[in-house]
Design an enzyme around this catalytic site. Structure first.
Site, PDB file in Angstrom:
ATOM      1  N   CYS A 127      -0.452   4.079   2.245  1.00 18.25           N
ATOM      2  CA  CYS A 127      -0.206   3.877   3.676  1.00 18.25           C
ATOM      3  C   CYS A 127       1.261   4.102   4.033  1.00 18.25           C
ATOM      4  O   CYS A 127       1.562   4.693   5.061  1.00 18.25           O
ATOM      5  CB  CYS A 127      -0.562   2.447   4.092  1.00 18.25           C
ATOM      6  SG  CYS A 127      -2.047   1.781   3.351  1.00 18.25           S
ATOM      7  N   ASP A 128       2.175   3.609   3.202  1.00 15.49           N
ATOM      8  CA  ASP A 128       3.575   3.535   3.618  1.00 15.49           C
ATOM      9  C   ASP A 128       4.539   4.403   2.812  1.00 15.49           C
ATOM     10  O   ASP A 128       5.728   4.483   3.153  1.00 15.49           O
ATOM     11  CB  ASP A 128       4.058   2.068   3.529  1.00 15.49           C
ATOM     12  CG  ASP A 128       3.245   1.161   4.440  1.00 15.49           C
ATOM     13  OD1 ASP A 128       2.801   1.647   5.490  1.00 15.49           O
ATOM     14  OD2 ASP A 128       3.053  -0.010   4.087  1.00 15.49           O
TER      15      ASP A 128
ATOM     16  N   CYS B 225       0.833  -1.203   0.000  1.00 15.97           N
ATOM     17  CA  CYS B 225       0.000   0.000   0.000  1.00 15.97           C
ATOM     18  C   CYS B 225       0.870   1.257   0.000  1.00 15.97           C
ATOM     19  O   CYS B 225       1.452   1.613   1.031  1.00 15.97           O
ATOM     20  CB  CYS B 225      -0.915  -0.022   1.228  1.00 15.97           C
ATOM     21  SG  CYS B 225      -1.888   1.479   1.402  1.00 15.97           S
TER      22      CYS B 225
END
Ligand code: NAP
Length: 314
Positions: free
Chosen positions: A137-138, A134
């Site tokens: 997300c990261d 992701c």
């Protein structure tokens, strides 16, 4: 009569939320069961460019939050639970979750899909410590660093472009010499100066003590093995994997017809092989998995579920 819903929708991604909007608006007693955060896989997408009518700065979360609000406004009930057992063969379908048991006259399975792994040595051990599925997300953890993106589809290329906001350099590693992604996305990626492409390459191994420090590549044509080490000044690199998805059909596959990859087979009315049980969105066998097709499936499934329960005699 016990608490029996007209329709229970499993999954609160775009397909499930659209089904919920249509069902609740049609005054069907509606429950949406979601095991995680509502929104589905699209919450991992930072830019929504091709959903007709979406705001210019729409993101996966903003789009699906609004869908959830709409379902809420029409009176759909939501519960956080994971369905672990199903009994779908009678007129009243029974779904058992980790939290509760639910009954309904019809069911729409919109549980979606989850990211596939490469399956190479060191991948599992480094999840969350250099290996990610992701970018939204990261991605920011890799600000100023180098990252590798594995895959050659729409997701890999779009996420590679997104990662250039943070990373110093993004290398797309693809097992063939042609991308699967749409031409428009390919053009955008090719134009990006931070993106490099490594054709005919697979990841054989991901190494490092806790964090990812190096990756072993194999050339799919010559068989040559090479090692890519993190720049000594960085000490760490990121590996973002976008090699497709698998449907969440584990608990349904005994009862419901699926294709060899586990995707649920439906007709054009979203009807599965069990009466009163419909499927919508990425979990279905279909040629195009996008928000626009997911919401369409959700709407059709609900209209068909409504017709089905209208004909039920108790
Ligand atoms: P995908 O289209 O199935 O592409 C997966 C890619 O990963 C392919 O290039 C495949 O290589 C490669 N791959 C598969 N297994 C691999 C392995 N073990 N090791 C290395 N590479 C591997 O999946 P996706 O890109 O996640 O897209 C899924 C669906 O969502 C598609 O229908 C896509 O159109 C849609 N989507 C659309 C958008 C958009 O329109 N904006 C954005 C994201 C996703 P091969 O090419 O050699 O098979």
């Amino acid at each position: 009569m016990e608490n029996i819903y007209d329709v229970i929708i499993i999954g609160a991604g775009p397909a499930g939320l659209a089904a919920g909007i249509y069902a609740a608006r049609a005054r069907m007693k509606t429950l949406i069961v979601e095991k995680g955060i509502p929104g589905g896989l699209i919450v991992n997408t930072n830019e929504i460019e091709n959903y007709p009518g979406a705001e210019e700065n729409a993101t996966g979360p903003s789009l699906t939050e609004r869908m959830k609000e709409q379902a809420d406004e029409f009176g759909a009930e939501f519960i956080t639970d994971e369905i672990v057992q199903i009994d779908l063969n009678n007129d009243i379908k029974k779904l058992t979750g980790r939290v509760g048991t639910y009954q309904s006259k019809s069911v729409i399975i919109a549980a979606g899909a989850y990211p596939k792994t490469i399956g190479c040595k060191g991948e599992r051990e480094h999840i969350g410590q250099g290996v990610s599925y992701c970018a939204t997300c990261d991605g920011s953890f890799y600000t100023g660093l180098e990252v590798i993106v594995v895959g050659g589809g729409d997701a890999a290329l779009e996420e590679a472009i997104f990662l250039t906001r943070f990373a110093r350099k993004v290398t797309i590693v693809h097992r063939r010499d042609k991308f699967r992604a749409a031409k428009s996305i390919q053009e955008k990626a090719m134009k990006n100066e931070k993106i490099n492409i490594r054709w005919n390459t697979i990841v054989e191994e991901i190494n490092g003590d806790g964090i990812v420090e190096s990756v072993i590549f194999k050339d799919t044509v010559t068989g040559e093995i090479t090692e890519k080490k993190a720049d000594p000044a960085d000490g760490i690199m990121g590996v973002f994997v976008f090699v497709g998805y698998k449907p969440y059909t584990e608990i349904f596959k005994e009862a419901i017809g699926t294709d060899p990859h586990g995707y649920v087979i439906t007709d054009e009315k979203m009807q599965t092989n069990i009466k009163g049980v419909f499927a919508a969105g990425d979990i279905r066998v279909k040629p195009l998995r996008q928000v626009v097709t997911a919401v369409s499936d959700g709407a059709i499934a609900t209209v068909e579920a409504e017709k089905y329960i209208d004909d039920l005699v108790f």
